[in-house]
Structures are given as C-alpha cells and as structure tokens.
Scaffold this motif. Structure first.
Motif, PDB file in Angstrom:
ATOM      1  N   LEU A 146       0.841  -1.079   0.045  1.00  0.00           N
ATOM      2  CA  LEU A 146      -0.095  -0.168   0.135  1.00  0.00           C
ATOM      3  C   LEU A 146       0.839   1.426   0.158  1.00  0.00           C
ATOM      4  O   LEU A 146       0.386   2.288  -0.806  1.00  0.00           O
ATOM      5  N   ALA A 147       2.046   1.199   0.985  1.00  0.00           N
ATOM      6  CA  ALA A 147       2.778   2.315   0.937  1.00  0.00           C
ATOM      7  C   ALA A 147       3.417   2.686  -0.711  1.00  0.00           C
ATOM      8  O   ALA A 147       3.610   3.846  -1.106  1.00  0.00           O
ATOM      9  N   GLU A 148       3.811   1.729  -1.425  1.00  0.00           N
ATOM     10  CA  GLU A 148       4.235   1.994  -2.504  1.00  0.00           C
ATOM     11  C   GLU A 148       3.452   2.458  -3.616  1.00  0.00           C
ATOM     12  O   GLU A 148       3.612   3.302  -4.427  1.00  0.00           O
ATOM     13  N   GLU A 149       2.045   2.034  -3.434  1.00  0.00           N
ATOM     14  CA  GLU A 149       1.025   2.490  -4.441  1.00  0.00           C
ATOM     15  C   GLU A 149       0.863   3.884  -4.122  1.00  0.00           C
ATOM     16  O   GLU A 149       0.409   4.472  -4.907  1.00  0.00           O
ATOM     17  N   ALA A 150       0.613   4.324  -2.429  1.00  0.00           N
ATOM     18  CA  ALA A 150       0.201   5.502  -2.271  1.00  0.00           C
ATOM     19  C   ALA A 150       1.446   6.516  -2.897  1.00  0.00           C
ATOM     20  O   ALA A 150       1.085   7.494  -3.342  1.00  0.00           O
ATOM     21  N   ALA A 151       2.640   6.063  -2.684  1.00  0.00           N
ATOM     22  CA  ALA A 151       3.752   7.045  -3.147  1.00  0.00           C
ATOM     23  C   ALA A 151       3.791   7.143  -4.493  1.00  0.00           C
ATOM     24  O   ALA A 151       3.912   8.372  -5.097  1.00  0.00           O
ATOM     25  N   GLY A 157       0.523  13.398  -8.638  1.00  0.00           N
ATOM     26  CA  GLY A 157       0.004  14.828  -8.292  1.00  0.00           C
ATOM     27  C   GLY A 157      -1.008  14.433  -7.114  1.00  0.00           C
ATOM     28  O   GLY A 157      -1.841  15.738  -6.985  1.00  0.00           O
ATOM     29  N   ALA A 158      -1.318  13.528  -6.983  1.00  0.00           N
ATOM     30  CA  ALA A 158      -2.565  13.396  -5.832  1.00  0.00           C
ATOM     31  C   ALA A 158      -2.238  14.346  -4.498  1.00  0.00           C
ATOM     32  O   ALA A 158      -1.175  14.287  -4.129  1.00  0.00           O
ATOM     33  N   GLN A 159      -3.197  15.081  -3.930  1.00  0.00           N
ATOM     34  CA  GLN A 159      -2.954  15.990  -2.966  1.00  0.00           C
ATOM     35  C   GLN A 159      -3.499  15.317  -1.429  1.00  0.00           C
ATOM     36  O   GLN A 159      -3.120  15.977  -0.466  1.00  0.00           O
ATOM     37  N   TYR A 160      -3.981  14.223  -1.586  1.00  0.00           N
ATOM     38  CA  TYR A 160      -3.996  13.136  -0.548  1.00  0.00           C
ATOM     39  C   TYR A 160      -4.362  11.872  -0.976  1.00  0.00           C
ATOM     40  O   TYR A 160      -4.822  11.679  -2.139  1.00  0.00           O
ATOM     41  N   VAL A 161      -4.062  11.012  -0.143  1.00  0.00           N
ATOM     42  CA  VAL A 161      -4.321   9.510  -0.554  1.00  0.00           C
ATOM     43  C   VAL A 161      -5.354   8.868   0.546  1.00  0.00           C
ATOM     44  O   VAL A 161      -5.325   9.123   1.869  1.00  0.00           O
ATOM     45  N   ASN A 162      -6.467   8.361  -0.128  1.00  0.00           N
ATOM     46  CA  ASN A 162      -7.401   7.718   0.731  1.00  0.00           C
ATOM     47  C   ASN A 162      -7.368   6.363   0.779  1.00  0.00           C
ATOM     48  O   ASN A 162      -7.374   5.477  -0.402  1.00  0.00           O
ATOM     49  N   GLN A 184       4.477   7.109   6.388  1.00  0.00           N
ATOM     50  CA  GLN A 184       5.947   7.193   6.307  1.00  0.00           C
ATOM     51  C   GLN A 184       6.405   7.199   4.937  1.00  0.00           C
ATOM     52  O   GLN A 184       7.396   7.795   4.512  1.00  0.00           O
ATOM     53  N   ALA A 185       5.373   6.626   4.010  1.00  0.00           N
ATOM     54  CA  ALA A 185       5.894   6.782   2.522  1.00  0.00           C
ATOM     55  C   ALA A 185       5.475   8.155   1.831  1.00  0.00           C
ATOM     56  O   ALA A 185       6.137   8.215   0.642  1.00  0.00           O
ATOM     57  N   VAL A 186       4.564   8.832   2.273  1.00  0.00           N
ATOM     58  CA  VAL A 186       4.023   9.904   1.265  1.00  0.00           C
ATOM     59  C   VAL A 186       4.092  11.282   2.341  1.00  0.00           C
ATOM     60  O   VAL A 186       4.233  11.284   3.543  1.00  0.00           O
ATOM     61  N   ALA A 187       4.370  12.355   1.785  1.00  0.00           N
ATOM     62  CA  ALA A 187       4.297  13.504   2.521  1.00  0.00           C
ATOM     63  C   ALA A 187       2.899  14.219   2.421  1.00  0.00           C
ATOM     64  O   ALA A 187       2.656  15.211   3.209  1.00  0.00           O
ATOM     65  N   ILE A 188       2.104  13.875   1.553  1.00  0.00           N
ATOM     66  CA  ILE A 188       0.671  14.117   1.535  1.00  0.00           C
ATOM     67  C   ILE A 188      -0.271  13.614   2.540  1.00  0.00           C
ATOM     68  O   ILE A 188       0.168  12.679   3.142  1.00  0.00           O
TER      69      ILE A 188
END
Lengths: 338, 293
Positions: A146-151, A157-162, A184-188
């Motif tokens: 999931l972390a990889e996919e969210a990244a 350009g996603a602004q948050y990940v749900n 841990q994997a994304v800043a959004i």
C-alpha cells in the motif's frame, strides 16, 4: 489532537445500498442538510462513480451531470466531490464534472493498481480540481505494498491519498499498520474510509486518526455497501469525544441523518446481517451485497456459499458479472447433488 | 513484393508484453521473416529474448526500424502517443503498419467482422484486446436485431498488462467504446475495464450486455452469437463461453473467457493472444493481397 476534514459519501457509496437509484431530488435535499451541518466535502454520484451507470453494475435514474448538479446547486460552503475509476469514467466525464462546479476529484483503483490512475490524476489536476488518490479494498494487500502504491499516486500529483477498506475486514491494529506505513511513505495527508461488516468502522477510524489520518469518510445512517460505512453522525460524535477537531456539529449532522432517512423511506437502513458479516469475515467487496442476495434468489443457490466462493476467487470491485456466473454455477451444482 | 525467400519481412516495435508475445507468433508463422525487434529500453526482457532467439534487437526504437533492410510490415506495440509519431514516418517509408496501440490512426479492424477493410490501408488499427474479444459478439447480435446499447466489461489479470496499457487506460476505454458502435453496430456503446491482481492470475474474461427490442428473436440472437464464437475460435482457439448467452430483462448477457497459447506469458494472458492473433491474421491477409497485386 487531530484536525479532521470530514467527507460524507452517503450520496455516492450509499448508492450501492439504494441500487444506484438516488434521484437528483434526494441528492439536493441531503446535500443541503449536510452543508448546513458543516460537513466539509460531500461525495456524489453513482456508486461506481462517473460513468458507473451501466447494465453491469446498475443503471442510474439520471445522468451523472444531473446528479452532480443537484448537489453543487444546493450547497453554500461544502465542496462537492466525485469519484472516478479509470476504465469506467473517461476525460469528458471529468470535464463535465468540473463544469458543473465539482471541486474535488477522487481517482480510484484497486489497491495494487495505482499506475492506472496517472492519466486521470494529471487530468484532474489540469482541470484545477483538488485531486485525491483513492485505493480500494486496502485489506486485500499488505501495508508495504500500500505504501508503494500511495507513493505512486503522490508522484502523479495526488493531494491526499485515501485508504478505502471496502470489505469491512480489517481490525484496528491492521488499519493502524496500514496508515502508519503509508504516512511514512508520502508527504501528502492520508484519509480513511471504513466499512462496518465486523462492527469495527468507528473503532477503525479512531485507530486511523491516532496514526495520523486526517480525512475521514462516513455516510449518514451508515448508508453504503455491505453492512454500510461508518455512520457519519456517530463518527463525528465519536471523533469529537476523542478530542479531535471536526467542523460539523452534532445536532446538525443528526438532523441531516434524519432528513436522509425520511427521503429514502421506507428503504431500510443498513444492518450487519448474516451475509454482510460473512462478507467482512471472508474479505469480499461490500458493494456486492445486493448482487449476491439477488443472484442467490434468482438462480437458487445458498448466498453464504456464494460469498465464500467469491472470496476464494479474490474478486475485486466491479466484477458483478462474476457474482452471476458463480451463482449460476453453484445453483447447477446444488441441483445436481440434490 | 515479397522477400527473396518468399517470406514477408517483419519488424516489431515495442518490446513489452504484447510485442514479445507477438515475436513468438511471428516465429511460428511460415509466412514471415522476423527482421528486427525494436524497443527503447536496453534492459527490456523482450529485447534479450529476441537476441536469444537469434534476432536483431535494438533499443533505438523507430530509428532502427527505418534503418533496417527488408521490413515490409511493422507491428507497433508501443503506446498511443508513440504510434502517432511512428505512423507518418512508416507511411513515408512505404511500410505497412499494424497498430496494436489505441492510437487509431488507421481504420479499425476486427478480423471476424471486417477483415476486408484492412486490405487497401497502409495503417490498420487493432483497437484493444477488449474490443477484439467483444466487438464480434455485439456484431453477431446487431446482424440479427438492432442493438440499442452494447456494454462490455473486460477483466484482465494485473500481470498481463504492462505499463503502456496502464498509461493509456483512457484511450483504451474510449477506443473500445467507439468500436462497439462503429464495428459492432450498436447505437451506443460503453466499455468498462477491470484489472484483477489475484494470484494465480485470472484468465481474461469478457462480459457482453446487448440491449435489444422486446420482440427480438432470442433463438436467432443466440445462434448468431454461437456461430460467431466459432468464427473467432478459428484464429483464437482459447476463446470459450463461460456464461451461455441468455436474456435478462431488456438485454442479452454472455460471458467469455480467453486463454492464450502461452507463447510468452502463461495461458491466463488471453488478452495478449486475442489482439496478437488478430494482428497476425491481418498481416497474413495483407501478405496474400500483396502477392496477388
């Protein structure tokens, strides 16, 4: 304590429960009540999002445009969101949504297929929409994956990940591990969308928020696929009790829930019935509750066998045809052995 | 026009799943001589497999194809965007292009429906694997009774679709939809694509829904569909019915599964076979046409 943006999905996910028959009138009045209650984002449309109205999933009584317009023309403060699944909705649908005043786009795909969302995430950003990467059925893969996919979604350009836990299968610990890994994997920012098949929707929200999720999905009266979503009015009260900041007020959202219930009356509100419970247990997509019940009746097979068989086949969202195929196969098999 | 050994010189551009599978199909076919496998990623598995088979392989993309000798037909398995750049250059060089991307530069062809149409064209489009699997069924219904609306759902295994297809999912959906109308004969078409990551991978499955008049002849529709399935099976033997055609309210429904020949990816990847078998069928016909011209 966390500052929560609340996303009500009654008028989109709830459409699964209402066999995709929500009318512009129901949408307009419910959206107005949600707006008055102070809900931040209201998601609207066919259960499978833009372009979702079809024989395969269920035909809606009005066009996507009419459904969205009913909402955008009824609210003052709230932002209106649409969901789009690449492979279902196409670019002209996105352009139409932006034209009628939708400002939030949630671009959704099965939790392991993020790279099919690149085109649509970019297109939504180009249209100036607040764009969300939406991973479906997050209980069907690991926290690491999931972390990889969210990244990937963040990189498009996603602004948050749900994270949508569409089966109501995960326990609070499992939810916490997934939110933690994605954080841990994304800043959004990270959002969470539970289902209630094992009665854990509200508890799972609190676990997700403790790990830093800040966008939370729910639906009025829990109206949504399977045993339903987290019940918006309960989630808002529980989040406030836990000390989190939520814009919506408790009385207002209770009023909205009552309004919605009246509008769809006499349709029953979701409960955790045996089939829903089994779907949560066997990790089967919640949107299939009606197709399963219907196909089991029509072709004459045991719905519980059907649920387990779909679990074994690892069906993902939008495989309604497999529900029919398996129901027919089971019915044949049961007739033979009878 | 044919090469000195009587075989048609062929190049493949795009060394992903589709291109690599196609290479094995070209290799098995006595009408063709594989001249070149071209890609853009020197590390790609497709290029190293080509070299293992003793073929020329290059990571210089279209440039290497234009520089190669004796290439009469190019199979383009890159991306819609790339093919738009390749098409005019191939046309200028007098090379027939069989386009496996959803670019839709030339006329669309589904062999069991409109094979003749590709004969004169120098660029033929194969639309998508979903269209190759479902347009014949819609056509089979519309040749018997008007189809007011045709809807198809193609479900493919996650492993069988590479980055090119994923980054072209919009074109894939859109061109498949168009083909249901233009070739299938439906007044309105809709295509849905679902990707399933289950392991072991699922076979490509296709469901077709055709909305028809209440008084349409169900038996005639059914036998037209069954005859068409046999027709498609002539070039894609793994094309089988999983849900027999039946009426369900205002529409017919049929379920089909496609298993592949297992040339490159295992047999679950029927989506590669159905489009590649169509590409080969068109190339064969083009070759025969050139012989007699």
């Amino acid at each position: 304590m966390a500052d929560i943006t609340f996303v009500d999905v009654t008028l989109r996910d709830g459409n699964h429960t209402y066999r995709h028959q929500l009318t512009p009138q129901i949408i307009s009045e419910t959206a107005r009540a949600l707006d008055e209650a102070g809900v931040d984002i209201i998601e609207v449309g066919h259960g499978d999002g833009l372009g979702g109205s079809c024989v395969h999933v269920g035909r809606a009584p009005a066009s996507d445009e009419a459904l969205l317009r009913a909402a955008t023309s009824s609210v003052k403060e709230a932002r209106i969101a649409m969901l789009v699944v690449p492979g279902f909705g196409v670019f002209p649908d996105l352009e139409m949504a932006a034209d009628v005043g939708v400002t939030v786009a949630r671009v959704a795909t099965h939790c392991t297929e993020a790279d099919t969302t690149e085109q649509h995430i970019r297109k939504c950003r180009d249209l100036g929409l607040f764009t969300v990467g939406y991973l479906i059925s997050v209980g069907m893969t690991s926290a690491e994956k999931l972390a990889e996919e969210a990244a990937k979604m963040e990189s498009y350009g996603a602004q948050y990940v749900n994270l949508a836990e569409s089966q109501g299968h995960l326990t609070p610990k499992e939810v916490a591990a997934r939110v933690r890994a994605v954080r841990q994997a994304v800043a959004i920012p990270v959002g969470f969308h539970p289902h209630n098949n094992l009665g854990l929707a509200i508890g799972n929200i609190l676990a997700a928020v403790d790990e830093g999720a800040s966008y939370i999905d729910g639906s009025l009266k829990g109206f949504g696929g399977g045993a339903g979503n987290a019940q918006t009015e309960v989630a808002i009260a529980a989040l406030k009790r836990a000390g989190h900041q939520v814009n919506a007020d408790v009385f207002g959202i209770m009023d909205a829930a009552a309004t919605f219930e009246r509008l769809v009356s006499p349709h029953p509100m979701p409960i955790i019935d045996n089939n829903s419970l089994l779907m949560g247990y066997a990790n089967v997509y919640g949107g299939y509750i009606h197709p399963i019940t219907h196909a089991a009746e029509e072709y004459g097979c045991d719905p519980r066998e059907l649920v387990l068989r779909l679990g074994e086949r690892k069906v993902v969202a939008a495989q309604e045809d497999v529900v029919i195929e398996e129901a027919k196969r089971l019915a044949k098999h049961q007739q033979k052995s009878a | 026009m044919s090469a000195h050994n009587g075989r048609i010189g062929v190049a493949i551009i795009g060394s992903g799943n589709i291109g690599t599978d196609l290479m094995y199909k070209v290799r098995k076919n006595p009408n063709f001589e594989m001249k070149l496998m071209a890609g853009i990623d020197p590390e790609s598995e497709g290029l190293s497999r080509a070299r293992e088979l003793g073929y020329e392989a290059s990571s210089d993309g279209i440039e290497s194809v234009l520089a190669a000798e004796g290439v009469q037909i190019v199979f383009d398995a890159t991306s819609a965007k790339a093919h738009q750049h390749h098409a005019p250059r191939l046309a200028q060089a007098g090379i027939m292009a069989i386009d496996l991307t959803p670019a839709k530069v030339g006329p669309s062809v589904v062999p069991s429906v409109n094979m003749g149409r590709g004969q004169q064209a120098t660029n033929v489009n194969l639309i998508s694997c979903a269209a190759q699997a479902t347009v014949p069924i819609v056509y089979a219904v519309s040749r018997v009774t008007p189809v007011k609306y045709a809807e198809i759902v193609a479900t493919v295994s996650s492993r069988s679709i590479g980055p090119g297809t994923r980054q072209n999912i919009e074109e894939f959906t859109h061109t498949t939809q168009k083909a249901l109308e233009e070739l299938g004969g439906a007044t309105r078409g809709k295509a849905l694509v679902v990707i399933n990551p289950a392991d072991p991978p699922i076979k490509m499955r296709n469901t077709v829904y055709a909305v028809i008049d209440d008084d349409a002849d169900d038996e005639a529709i059914k036998s037209s569909i069954l005859a068409m399935v046999e027709e498609v099976r002539r070039y894609v033997p793994g094309y089988i019915i999983t849900v027999e055609p039946f009426r369900r309210g205002d529409h017919f429904m049929i379920g089909l599964e496609v298993s592949g020949a297992g040339d490159y990816l295992p047999s679950y990847a029927g989506n590669l076979d159905i489009i590649n078998a169509a590409a080969i069928a068109i190339a064969e016909q083009h070759a025969a046409h050139r012989e007699t011209a």
